[in-house]
Motif scaffolding. Structure first.
Motif, PDB file in Angstrom:
ATOM      1  N   THR A 102       0.831  -1.213   0.000  1.00  0.00           N
ATOM      2  CA  THR A 102       0.000   0.000   0.000  1.00  0.00           C
ATOM      3  C   THR A 102       0.866   1.264   0.000  1.00  0.00           C
ATOM      4  O   THR A 102       2.053   1.227   0.359  1.00  0.00           O
ATOM      5  CB  THR A 102      -0.924   0.067   1.246  1.00  0.00           C
ATOM      6  OG1 THR A 102      -0.123   0.382   2.396  1.00  0.00           O
ATOM      7  CG2 THR A 102      -1.688  -1.228   1.463  1.00  0.00           C
ATOM      8  N   THR A 119       4.548  15.885  -1.239  1.00  0.00           N
ATOM      9  CA  THR A 119       3.732  15.015  -2.101  1.00  0.00           C
ATOM     10  C   THR A 119       3.739  15.601  -3.505  1.00  0.00           C
ATOM     11  O   THR A 119       3.458  16.785  -3.683  1.00  0.00           O
ATOM     12  CB  THR A 119       2.285  14.955  -1.575  1.00  0.00           C
ATOM     13  OG1 THR A 119       2.323  14.612  -0.186  1.00  0.00           O
ATOM     14  CG2 THR A 119       1.485  13.888  -2.306  1.00  0.00           C
ATOM     15  N   ALA A 146       2.630   8.914  -4.824  1.00  0.00           N
ATOM     16  CA  ALA A 146       1.495   8.013  -5.099  1.00  0.00           C
ATOM     17  C   ALA A 146       0.981   8.243  -6.518  1.00  0.00           C
ATOM     18  O   ALA A 146       0.468   7.324  -7.148  1.00  0.00           O
ATOM     19  CB  ALA A 146       0.376   8.243  -4.078  1.00  0.00           C
ATOM     20  N   ARG A 147       1.134   9.492  -7.011  1.00  0.00           N
ATOM     21  CA  ARG A 147       0.719   9.815  -8.386  1.00  0.00           C
ATOM     22  C   ARG A 147       1.898  10.421  -9.166  1.00  0.00           C
ATOM     23  O   ARG A 147       1.699  11.295 -10.013  1.00  0.00           O
ATOM     24  CB  ARG A 147      -0.449  10.806  -8.370  1.00  0.00           C
ATOM     25  CG  ARG A 147      -1.684  10.269  -7.689  1.00  0.00           C
ATOM     26  CD  ARG A 147      -2.873  11.197  -7.730  1.00  0.00           C
ATOM     27  NE  ARG A 147      -4.001  10.583  -7.087  1.00  0.00           N
ATOM     28  CZ  ARG A 147      -4.264  10.621  -5.771  1.00  0.00           C
ATOM     29  NH1 ARG A 147      -3.469  11.297  -4.960  1.00  0.00           N
ATOM     30  NH2 ARG A 147      -5.314  10.001  -5.281  1.00  0.00           N
TER      31      ARG A 147
HETATM   32  C1  LIG Z   1      -1.025  11.314  -1.767  1.00  0.00           C
HETATM   33  C2  LIG Z   1      -1.275   9.909  -1.337  1.00  0.00           C
HETATM   34  N1  LIG Z   1      -0.300   9.230  -0.731  1.00  0.00           N
HETATM   35  C3  LIG Z   1      -0.440   7.961  -0.369  1.00  0.00           C
HETATM   36  C4  LIG Z   1      -1.630   7.292  -0.593  1.00  0.00           C
HETATM   37  C5  LIG Z   1      -1.644   5.856  -0.235  1.00  0.00           C
HETATM   38  O1  LIG Z   1      -2.728   5.297   0.205  1.00  0.00           O
HETATM   39  P1  LIG Z   1      -3.044   3.756   0.424  1.00  0.00           P
HETATM   40  O2  LIG Z   1      -2.376   3.354   1.687  1.00  0.00           O
HETATM   41  O3  LIG Z   1      -4.509   3.781   0.504  1.00  0.00           O
HETATM   42  O4  LIG Z   1      -2.535   2.964  -0.752  1.00  0.00           O
HETATM   43  C6  LIG Z   1      -2.719   7.976  -1.176  1.00  0.00           C
HETATM   44  C7  LIG Z   1      -4.021   7.327  -1.386  1.00  0.00           C
HETATM   45  O5  LIG Z   1      -5.040   7.927  -1.563  1.00  0.00           O
HETATM   46  C8  LIG Z   1      -2.524   9.317  -1.557  1.00  0.00           C
HETATM   47  O6  LIG Z   1      -3.503  10.027  -2.154  1.00  0.00           O
END
Ligand SMILES: Cc1ncc(COP(=O)(O)O)c(C=O)c1O
Length: 338
Positions: free
Chosen positions: A60, A139, A172-173
């Motif tokens: 995750t 981020t 994440a993106r």
């Molecule tokens: C900016 C960002 N970081 C990390 C995550 C990681 O999330 P997850 O643990 O649900 O995979 C997310 C998920 O929405 C996110 O938007």
């Protein structure tokens, strides 16, 4: 039936080429815990594309953030980040639980940290009464869908390094950011001097699987992965997905489509007189909606209220142009009705 299309880029189906790669990986036995040939190939591909020294796969994005930083954090440390960072707002204190370190959240209207935000936190350095900043975390793109330019990341990395801190990027993106900026993954990471990257997969067409990339050495990572229950026994299936995404630039096409659809959605909203709260730079659109209109839309679509009258709509590689036109037609009829 209510559509989950705009709720998140996580709601998109698995891309067919990723699904094929999972099926192709399902042949015969392969060593577990990342010791198989596919995992080795995927690690080396990501090292080549980014210049990272080490690559680890896990389940995750929250785990990627926490495990990525864990080897460098002691319980007396702190991570400096934006107050709207996913790490601060949506990870249920995972970092604090796993490491004992604190988060110093900085109020940033658009989610972007600057050296001026970070500097005031560095003065406690050496004071035993205060948590010691060890990592700056940003981020890219931000939780508002906005972008850091390479020189902005470089300035944060330089400041962090001058004070003995590391720079972590929650990517994440990251594919959507790289596509929007027209840059390679390496240009947004190694060339900006970052130390730790959480590289997303699930928001760019994977079934599941994220990666941690390091430009610093540690021998501790396998132990953190195991203790946080992230050492995947069937790692070949995560690796196969990353290979599908990164071997032939599939990521770029998917990320470009997601971003293009967000631009389309923003144009449709603007044509209806809706204000967009933040610049649409990647695949998130934050319209300001009158409450009665939002209520009616929510009968048909899942999406989330971010603050006051600001709501978040996400697009993905799987959003079709016609989906946006149908959404705009519905919105127009609700606007006319109020
Ligand atoms: C900016 C960002 N970081 C990390 C995550 C990681 O999330 P997850 O643990 O649900 O995979 C997310 C998920 O929405 C996110 O938007």
């Amino acid at each position: 039936m209510r559509s989950d299309l705009f709720a998140s880029d996580n709601t998109a189906p698995v891309h067919p080429r990723v699904m094929e790669a999972i099926l192709a990986a399902n042949e015969g036995p392969a060593l577990a815990y990342g010791e198989d040939p596919l995992s080795a190939r995927a690690r080396s591909l990501l090292r080549e594309q980014t210049g990272a020294r080490h690559v680890f796969f896990l389940h995750t994005g929250t785990a990627a953030n926490v495990v990525g930083m864990a080897p460098f954090l002691r319980p007396y440390h702190a991570v400096i980040t934006s107050h709207i960072a996913h790490l601060n707002t949506h990870e249920c204190g995972a970092l604090q639980r796993a490491t004992g370190a604190r988060i110093f959240p900085v109020v940033t209207p658009d989610g972007k940290l600057t050296p001026e935000h970070v500097e005031p936190f560095l003065h406690a350095s050496g004071n035993p009464h205060e948590s010691q900043p060890a990592v700056v975390s940003i981020t890219q793109p931000t939780e508002r869908g906005t972008l850091y330019f390479p020189h902005e990341i470089r300035a944060l990395a330089d400041l962090a390094h001058r004070h003995g801190l590391l720079l972590h990027v929650d990517g994440a993106r990251l594919p959507q950011a790289a596509a929007a900026l027209g840059l390679s993954l390496g240009a947004l990471t190694a060339e900006c001097g970052i130390d730790i990257l959480s590289l997303g997969g699930a928001k760019c067409g994977l079934m599941y699987g994220e990666a941690v990339l390091l430009w610093v050495d540690t021998k501790e990572m396998p132990f953190h992965l195991k203790q946080t229950m992230q050492l995947a026994p069937k790692m070949r299936f995560i690796a196969a997905q990353f290979l599908a995404l990164y071997e032939d630039d599939l990521w770029l096409g998917l990320a470009r489509t997601a971003n293009t659809r967000a631009q389309h959605l923003a144009r449709e909203l603007a044509a209806l007189g809706i204000t967009i709260a933040y610049p649409v730079e990647t695949n998130a659109v934050f319209p300001r909606l009158p409450a009665p209109v939002a209520r009616r839309l929510l009968d048909h679509y899942t999406f989330y209220q971010w603050e006051d009258d600001i709501y978040r709509l996400m697009t993905s590689y799987a959003t079709r142009e016609e989906d946006i036109e149908i959404f705009a037609r519905k919105l127009r009829s609700f606007l006319e009705a109020v």
